[in-house]
Scaffold this motif. Structure first.
Motif, PDB file in Angstrom:
ATOM      1  N   VAL A 119       0.743 -26.871   8.771  1.00 28.90           N
ATOM      2  CA  VAL A 119      -0.119 -28.055   8.852  1.00 28.90           C
ATOM      3  C   VAL A 119       0.551 -29.074   9.772  1.00 28.90           C
ATOM      4  CG1 VAL A 119      -1.218 -29.912   7.551  1.00 28.90           C
ATOM      5  CG2 VAL A 119      -0.985 -27.646   6.525  1.00 28.90           C
ATOM      6  N   TYR A 132      -3.355 -25.387  10.977  1.00 34.55           N
ATOM      7  CA  TYR A 132      -4.287 -26.317  10.335  1.00 34.55           C
ATOM      8  C   TYR A 132      -4.002 -27.739  10.834  1.00 34.55           C
ATOM      9  CZ  TYR A 132      -5.627 -22.571   7.142  1.00 34.55           C
ATOM     10  OH  TYR A 132      -6.107 -21.399   6.614  1.00 34.55           O
ATOM     11  N   VAL A 188     -11.144 -28.576   6.278  1.00 38.47           N
ATOM     12  CA  VAL A 188      -9.857 -28.131   6.826  1.00 38.47           C
ATOM     13  C   VAL A 188      -9.581 -26.685   6.419  1.00 38.47           C
ATOM     14  CG1 VAL A 188      -7.352 -28.451   6.727  1.00 38.47           C
ATOM     15  CG2 VAL A 188      -8.861 -30.438   6.955  1.00 38.47           C
ATOM     16  N   ARG A 189      -9.811 -26.378   5.158  1.00 37.71           N
ATOM     17  CA  ARG A 189      -9.537 -25.025   4.661  1.00 37.71           C
ATOM     18  C   ARG A 189     -10.429 -23.982   5.337  1.00 37.71           C
ATOM     19  NH1 ARG A 189     -10.298 -26.189  -0.148  1.00 37.71           N
ATOM     20  NH2 ARG A 189     -12.436 -25.434  -0.421  1.00 37.71           N
ATOM     21  N   PRO A 222      -5.286 -31.363   9.831  1.00 39.62           N
ATOM     22  CA  PRO A 222      -6.013 -32.420   9.111  1.00 39.62           C
ATOM     23  C   PRO A 222      -5.706 -33.757   9.778  1.00 39.62           C
ATOM     24  CG  PRO A 222      -4.032 -31.845   7.906  1.00 39.62           C
ATOM     25  CD  PRO A 222      -4.020 -31.016   9.168  1.00 39.62           C
ATOM     26  N   THR A 228      -9.677 -27.443  10.871  1.00 43.38           N
ATOM     27  CA  THR A 228      -9.417 -28.832  11.231  1.00 43.38           C
ATOM     28  C   THR A 228     -10.563 -29.713  10.773  1.00 43.38           C
ATOM     29  OG1 THR A 228      -8.866 -30.344  13.046  1.00 43.38           O
ATOM     30  CG2 THR A 228     -10.498 -28.637  13.521  1.00 43.38           C
ATOM     31  N   TRP A 281      -1.050 -29.487   0.878  1.00 47.56           N
ATOM     32  CA  TRP A 281      -1.793 -28.380   1.479  1.00 47.56           C
ATOM     33  C   TRP A 281      -1.140 -27.034   1.165  1.00 47.56           C
ATOM     34  CZ3 TRP A 281      -6.332 -29.850   3.399  1.00 47.56           C
ATOM     35  CH2 TRP A 281      -6.483 -31.171   3.839  1.00 47.56           C
ATOM     36  N   LEU A 333      -2.869 -23.571   1.583  1.00 46.61           N
ATOM     37  CA  LEU A 333      -3.251 -23.020   2.883  1.00 46.61           C
ATOM     38  C   LEU A 333      -2.277 -21.925   3.306  1.00 46.61           C
ATOM     39  CD1 LEU A 333      -4.221 -26.285   4.831  1.00 46.61           C
ATOM     40  CD2 LEU A 333      -5.714 -24.719   3.551  1.00 46.61           C
ATOM     41  N   LEU A 358       1.780 -33.614   6.113  1.00 46.25           N
ATOM     42  CA  LEU A 358       2.061 -32.798   7.300  1.00 46.25           C
ATOM     43  C   LEU A 358       3.401 -32.069   7.193  1.00 46.25           C
ATOM     44  CD1 LEU A 358       1.057 -35.377  10.058  1.00 46.25           C
ATOM     45  CD2 LEU A 358      -0.389 -33.659   8.940  1.00 46.25           C
ATOM     46  N   ASP A 364      -0.130 -32.348  12.895  1.00 46.43           N
ATOM     47  CA  ASP A 364      -1.077 -33.318  13.446  1.00 46.43           C
ATOM     48  C   ASP A 364      -0.470 -33.988  14.674  1.00 46.43           C
ATOM     49  OD1 ASP A 364      -3.316 -34.899  13.751  1.00 46.43           O
ATOM     50  OD2 ASP A 364      -2.966 -36.146  11.992  1.00 46.43           O
ATOM     51  N   ARG A 422     -10.829 -31.686   2.501  1.00 47.03           N
ATOM     52  CA  ARG A 422     -10.011 -30.502   2.222  1.00 47.03           C
ATOM     53  C   ARG A 422     -10.820 -29.229   2.449  1.00 47.03           C
ATOM     54  NH1 ARG A 422      -5.295 -31.760  -0.586  1.00 47.03           N
ATOM     55  NH2 ARG A 422      -5.122 -29.593  -1.194  1.00 47.03           N
TER      56      ARG A 422
END
Length: 436
Positions: free
Chosen positions: A78, A105, A143-144, A107, A148, A71, A74, A193, A80, A140
């Motif tokens: 990131v 972010y 998320v971008r 994902p 999320t 990622w 971004l 992540l 989770d 992707r």
């Protein structure tokens, strides 16, 4: 290297090298190690355990058995969250957009129901058109653009875990902390992540029934994830009663939307969601303290930003653009809806939460075998919580069923899961925090 010699070494209590573990995982992935050898390896680990370094090596090898997302394009962190599962645990539906609204972010790779616990993906299946397993390009993109997306594991993320878990499931080696740790973390770390927060449940509705069991798993997960280079903390939270006042797929989605919009918000559910979200924001560097992080999350809710992001995520993954505004028009509804009354009176002194989850499965809201089709409309709503005062005129919940016969049977199961007595002492929602 020979698989049988690696198995022998672990069987005798030896410590495996990272090279040996990578060899076994590679053979597991390409089929050059037989199912019998994998089963023997899993059983050796079950009885002999693994050191922290072995568990880290196993997790990384399983992570690297498929694609690992990147990622780097971004413009923010990131992070989770993962839950070990419970009844009425719809936290992910609210948590992901709340954290995304705060500039992180998320994902989120989630799973389906396991045993008596509900699965996040099954809940999203109740939303018409929602693609819970899109291709990686769409994942992707959402998320971008939204911040999320909540989807299921794709075939190219940690494929070694899928085969190993299937073998563990039929060889009585599921309950191994090193193997549970590697299974959970390999999928999460394959998502690329930069931080992870774990919700390890304990109580009558959790896989880890006692706080000591939950603590052992939480420590393993935190130590291995940090050892693998991902900053990780864990909260041990209570699952001695359903977390939301709803249990069942469409019913938990409606509960989540009401939470996000402020129409209704269960107290314990809010405590756990905000506690986990605060950990995520602090881990991501978006807040300097838990207090500051909590304020950001409350603002995301009060401003409507979190609900907006949830709606955009649903639309981005194929669901209705006006789902949040018209949630009751879109969710499937059961044919029979009726209150469940108690046969006595008193305060709710204990709840067999696992039995509530099993009752949802009996209604058709979960799977007896993997191939079962779920009835997304059934379950329970308006569930009374620990300490609530009930009598013959005050429902302990409401059953949603496809037939009168199902409703009657489920009502009996729900009554049997509740114990009435004197008013119990208050119980904490979050027991403790585990850090690396």
């Amino acid at each position: 290297m020979l698989p049988q010699e690696i198995i022998r070494q672990k069987r005798e209590g030896g410590v495996l090298s990272a090279e040996a573990i990578r060899f076994m995982v590679a053979g597991l992935t390409d089929g050059s190690v037989s199912e019998g050898q994998v089963a023997a390896f899993a059983m050796a680990v079950f009885f002999r355990g693994m050191s922290r370094d072995e568990a880290v090596a196993l997790t990384l090898a399983m992570r690297d058995s498929g694609s690992v997302l990147d990622w780097s394009e971004l413009d923010g962190p990131v992070v989770d969250k993962h839950s070990t599962g419970g009844v009425g645990d719809n936290v992910s539906l609210m948590l992901a957009p709340m954290v995304a609204a705060s500039g992180v972010y998320v994902p989120m790779i989630s799973g389906r129901g396991l045993g008596h616990t509900g699965g996040t993906l099954d809940k999203f299946d109740a939303i018409p058109g929602y693609r819970s397993q899109p291709d990686l390009a769409l994942f992707r993109k959402v998320v971008r653009e939204v911040g999320t997306a909540v989807i299921g594991q794709t075939a190219d993320l940690a494929p070694a875990d899928k085969r190993l878990y299937a073998i563990r499931d039929v060889t009585a080696t599921v309950e191994s902390i090193p193997l549970i740790t590697a299974s959970i973390l390999s999928k999460k770390l394959a998502a690329g992540l930069q931080g992870l927060v774990l919700d390890v449940k304990t109580g009558s509705g959790a896989f880890m029934a006692t706080v000591d069991e939950a603590r052992a798993l939480a420590r393993s997960l935190v130590e291995v994830a940090n050892g693998a280079g991902v900053p990780t903390t864990a909260l041990i939270t209570d699952m001695n009663e359903p977390l939301a006042s709803a249990a069942g797929n469409a019913l938990e989605v409606r509960n989540a939307v009401h939470y996000l919009t402020g129409a209704a918000r269960d107290r314990r559910l809010h405590e756990v969601t905000v506690a986990l979200g605060a950990e995520m924001l602090v881990t991501a560097g978006k807040a300097g303290s838990v207090s500051e992080a909590r304020d950001q999350l409350e603002t995301a809710l009060a401003s409507g930003r979190a609900a907006e992001i949830f709606g955009r995520m649903v639309a981005g993954l194929g669901g209705p653009a006006d789902f949040v505004e018209r949630v009751d028009d879109y969710l499937p509804k059961a044919a029979i809806v009726r209150d469940v009354l108690t046969e006595g009176e008193g305060h709710v002194s204990a709840i067999d939460t696992r039995a509530v989850g099993v009752a949802v499965i009996e209604l058709g809201g979960g799977r007896r075998v993997a191939a079962d089709t779920i009835d997304l409309s059934v379950g329970f709503s308006d569930l009374a919580g620990h300490g609530a005062r009930l009598d013959a005129k005050t429902p302990l919940g409401r059953v949603h069923a496809k037939s009168e016969e199902d409703a009657e049977r489920a009502a009996g199961l729900l009554r049997a899961a509740y114990r009435l007595g004197t008013k119990p002492d208050a119980r904490p929602t979050v027991y403790e925090r585990i850090e690396g």
